[in-house]
Scaffold this motif. Sequence first.
Motif, short mmCIF file in Angstrom:
data_model
loop_
_atom_site.label_atom_id
_atom_site.label_comp_id
_atom_site.label_asym_id
_atom_site.label_seq_id
_atom_site.Cartn_x
_atom_site.Cartn_y
_atom_site.Cartn_z
N ALA A 1 0.82 -1.21 0.00
CA ALA A 1 0.00 0.00 0.00
C ALA A 1 0.85 1.26 0.00
O ALA A 1 0.44 2.29 -0.55
CB ALA A 1 -0.93 -0.01 1.20
N ARG A 2 2.02 1.20 0.63
CA ARG A 2 2.86 2.39 0.76
C ARG A 2 4.11 2.37 -0.12
O ARG A 2 5.02 3.17 0.07
CB ARG A 2 3.24 2.57 2.23
CG ARG A 2 2.05 2.91 3.11
CD ARG A 2 2.45 3.11 4.55
NE ARG A 2 2.75 1.86 5.23
CZ ARG A 2 3.05 1.76 6.53
NH1 ARG A 2 3.11 2.86 7.26
NH2 ARG A 2 3.30 0.60 7.06
N LEU A 3 4.14 1.46 -1.09
CA LEU A 3 5.30 1.35 -1.96
C LEU A 3 5.46 2.62 -2.79
O LEU A 3 4.52 3.09 -3.44
CB LEU A 3 5.13 0.14 -2.89
CG LEU A 3 6.35 -0.23 -3.74
CD1 LEU A 3 7.50 -0.71 -2.87
CD2 LEU A 3 5.97 -1.31 -4.76
N LYS A 4 6.65 3.19 -2.76
CA LYS A 4 6.92 4.43 -3.50
C LYS A 4 7.60 4.12 -4.84
O LYS A 4 8.31 3.12 -4.98
CB LYS A 4 7.81 5.36 -2.67
CG LYS A 4 7.16 5.87 -1.39
CD LYS A 4 8.09 6.82 -0.66
CE LYS A 4 7.44 7.38 0.59
NZ LYS A 4 8.35 8.32 1.31
N TRP A 5 7.40 5.03 -5.78
CA TRP A 5 8.06 4.85 -7.08
C TRP A 5 9.57 4.93 -6.95
O TRP A 5 10.30 4.32 -7.75
CB TRP A 5 7.54 5.89 -8.08
CG TRP A 5 6.22 5.53 -8.66
CD1 TRP A 5 5.03 6.17 -8.49
CD2 TRP A 5 5.94 4.41 -9.51
NE1 TRP A 5 4.02 5.52 -9.16
CE2 TRP A 5 4.56 4.44 -9.81
CE3 TRP A 5 6.71 3.38 -10.06
CZ2 TRP A 5 3.94 3.49 -10.62
CZ3 TRP A 5 6.11 2.43 -10.86
CH2 TRP A 5 4.75 2.48 -11.14
#
Length: 365
Positions: free
Chosen positions: A223-227
Motif C-alpha cells: 500500500a505504501r510502496l513508492k516509485w
Amino acid sequence: MSLYRQPGCKNWTFQIWTADRKRIRKSTETPDRAKAEIIERTFLMAIKGQAEPSRLHAMLDAVCGVKPTATSIDDVWPLYTDWLKTSGRELTKQSLANRAVSVRRFAKWTHESYPAAVTLEAVDRAAATAFATYLAGTGAKGKTRQNIIGDLSIVWGALKRTRDGLNNPWPLVRPEANDSERGKAFTREQETALLKAAKNTGKGWYLACQIARYTGLRYSSVARLKWEDVDLEAGVIRHTPPKTKRHNITVTIPLAKPLHEEIKAARAEDTKATHVLPLHEKAYQYRKLKSGPGAFVTVLKAAEIDDNLYTFHSWRHTFRTRLSEAGVADDLAKRLGGWTEDTTAARYDHAERIAELRAAIEKAH
C-alpha cells in the motif's frame, strides 16, 4: 514545617518552606491534629518528589475520608494520551490510531453489552475474558484479536503507573496467534480466480495482488510502496518493509516479467504519483477515507474464497510456497521475503547476486 491555628479558626494550618525558600501555607481543613500532621507530611513528600502523585492523592483521600470517584470508560483514551504527553513517549501515527480504535471499540462494547465494566476501575479479568470471547465471536482472526487486546494491555499498563490498585487483566486473556490460522497459501486455481476478481473490482486491487504475489511484500509495504523504490530500468524493487525497519532489513526483489509489465503500465498511466498505489496509500494512512479501495475481503468474496481462512497476507505465504515448489534455495527465499536476520541479509545485497535472485523469481511463476 509547623502546624498552627489561625486566630478564630478551628482547623489546623501548615507552612512549608521549599528548597528555593518559597513558603507554602495551606489549611488542612481539619481540627484533628493527627490528621493535620499526616496531611502536612503528605504535602512535604509531594514537594520533595518522594512518591507518585496518584499515591499521595490516595493517602489524602484515605485520611480525609473521601471516596474516590470512578473513571468513565470513555475517559480512558484521553487519560492515556495525557500520560503519553507527560511521560514524553512518542508513537507513530499508525500505532496511536490502532490503539485509539481498540480502546474505543472496547468502550462501545461495554456500553452496549457489558454495563458492569463501564468504568475503568471495574474492568477485571471477567470483563476482559468476555470481550475476548466477543471478538472471537465476530470472526476476527487470531492475529487481529491479539493486536486489539495487546493494545488494551499497553494502555492499561500505562494508566496503572498513575493509579494505585488499578488492575490490568488484558495480558491474561491475550490469544496466541500463529500462522497456522491465517497462513494458508492460495492454490493455483484460487490465484486465477482472485486475480480475475481483483481486476473486476478495480480500485488498484489487481496491481496490489500482482505485487504481493510476485514479491511476497506485506500489505503495509504494498500500500505504501513508492516509485523511488522501483527501478524500472534495472527491473528491481529495493524496499525496507515497515515491519523490519528496526532490524535494517532491506529487500531487493527482481520484478518477474508479468509484474514488470504491469508496473510499467501503471507508471505510464500516472507519471506524477509518488506512490505506486495512491488510493491504497491514502486509505492506509487515513483509515476512515470513504473513497478508499475498501477491504480485501470484497475481492475474496468475489472470487468465492473463504475469508475466514484467507487474508491479503496469504499472498505472502503463496509467494513463499511457490519458491519452495520451484526448488529455490532456502537462503535465497529468505532473502527475497525478508525472512532473515539483518546480518544474513547483508550477504545478498551485492549486485552479483541479483541475477541469482531474478532466476529464483522466474522459477516461482
